[in-house]
Design an enzyme around this catalytic site. Structure first.
Site, mmCIF file in Angstrom:
data_model
loop_
_atom_site.group_PDB
_atom_site.id
_atom_site.type_symbol
_atom_site.label_atom_id
_atom_site.label_comp_id
_atom_site.label_asym_id
_atom_site.label_seq_id
_atom_site.Cartn_x
_atom_site.Cartn_y
_atom_site.Cartn_z
ATOM 1 C CG HIS A 1 -2.057 0.991 1.101
ATOM 2 N ND1 HIS A 1 -2.033 2.213 1.735
ATOM 3 C CD2 HIS A 1 -3.226 0.947 0.412
ATOM 4 C CE1 HIS A 1 -3.151 2.869 1.446
ATOM 5 N NE2 HIS A 1 -3.889 2.129 0.643
ATOM 6 C CB CYS A 2 4.035 2.060 1.739
ATOM 7 S SG CYS A 2 3.467 1.531 3.354
#
EC number: 3.5.3.12
Length: 361
Positions: A353-354
């Site tokens: 997600h980062c």
């Protein structure tokens, strides 16, 4: 001064709403990605190929690395020569809002590498701080300048219906906006994201060096429906943190007044740590946070990414890998839930997600 996005009728859609595409950045920073980032580049490639099956992927890659990126990805992505200091597109990319006419607005927050001089992870972040505006310009999208307000994309989640989820540990950290009160921070979020309500979780994931971003501990999987990172091991510091978050969520409602359905997503059973073998691979700049052997990494299955056709879930060669896939498959019956070996991204300090940022349809 431009009116706030809220006054202009914009809001932040949920990640599970349709995407135009996804923003990513090629990983090259030697202090984040050990051994020339070779393993990380393979992991990024698998992620990009999976996302690209259902939407366009924009990849920021500087000219010096273009032929390398092309050797991995060919013509699967749109390459943009925009300079960066690292590959965390979630945190440096713009937050793109929509209005009911389908128009887009890119919010450009101040970025200070997760804490600036107070507890930032590197001090050379000038290019990263320009990524949001430069990428929005490349897309031809108007920009709302939210600076000097410091925020990273990983610090917020939206349900697309007026609710924003954050952690106190991150947003109230002295390295972000120390001169603002909690109320002022909340008001800035509501106005900048076109939202009605902010839910403040007390904590994120133990030893998350972003000061505990929300995107590692909890995520919306539907309206009034969340996953929360969980452990039943009362001796793990994470237990008390997740328990405090759960107790808050059980008492809370979303912006529409609905109570939450909460799915507990276990953290990996085996602690993910930096090993002696990892250490020689890193080359640090002055003022950059260094890794040490035995350092616990903030591994969490909650750091998944919802693409148009797939949900990409970190995997750690752990007994709970399949448990996480099974839970998320039930949450996303219309998408392919794909496990991605992710330790090599985790060694950089984040996860799937980062390194992704959705661009709404």
């Amino acid at each position: 001064m431009m009116d706030s996005p809220k006054k202009l009728g914009y809001h932040m859609p949920a990640e599970y709403e349709p995407h135009h595409g996804t923003l990513m950045i090629w990983p090259t920073r030697p202090g984040s990605w050990p051994f020339q980032g070779k393993a990380a580049k393979r992991a990024f490639t698998q992620i990009i190929e999976t996302i690209a099956e259902g939407e366009r992927v924009y990849l920021l890659v500087e000219q010096a690395y273009l032929s390398e990126a092309q050797s991995y990805l060919g013509d699967k992505v749109v390459y943009l020569d925009i300079p960066t200091n690292d590959a965390w597109a979630r945190d440096t990319g713009p937050t793109i809002l929509v209005n009911d006419k389908g128009k887009k607005l890119a919010v450009d927050w101040a970025f200070n590498a997760w804490g600036g001089t107070y507890d930032g992870l590197y001090q050379d972040y000038e290019e990263d701080d320009q990524v949001a505006s430069r990428f929005a310009e490349a897309l031809g999208r108007p920009v709302y300048d939210a600076k000097p307000f410091v925020l990273e994309g990983g610090a917020i989640h939206s349900d697309g219906q007026g609710t924003i989820l954050v952690t106190e540990s991150c947003l109230l950290s002295p390295g972000r906006n120390p001169n603002l009160t909690k109320e002022e921070i909340e008001n800035t979020l509501l106005e900048s994201l076109g939202a009605e309500k902010v839910i403040w979780l007390p904590y994120g994931i133990y030893q998350d060096e972003t000061n505990e971003h929300v995107d590692n501990v909890a995520a919306f999987v539907g309206p009034a429906e969340l996953v929360l990172a969980w452990t039943d091991d009362e001796n793990d510091p994470q237990y008390a943190m997740s328990k405090a978050d759960l107790e808050l969520l059980e008492q809370e409602t979303d912006a529409k007044g609905c109570h939450f359905t909460i799915h507990k997503l276990p953290i990996p059973a085996v602690r993910q740590v930096v090993t002696e073998e990892d250490l020689p691979g890193y080359i640090y700049e002055e003022g950059e946070e260094k890794r040490y052997a035995g350092e616990r990494l903030a591994a969490s299955y909650v750091n998944f990414y919802i693409a148009n056709k797939a949900v990409l879930v970190p995997q750690f060669e752990d007994v709970n890998d399949q448990v996480a896939l099974d839970i998320l498959s039930k949450c996303f019956p219309d998408r392919k839930v794909v496990g991605i070996p992710a330790r090599d991204i985790l060694l950089g300090g984040g996860n799937i997600h980062c390194i992704t940022q959705q661009i709404p349809e």
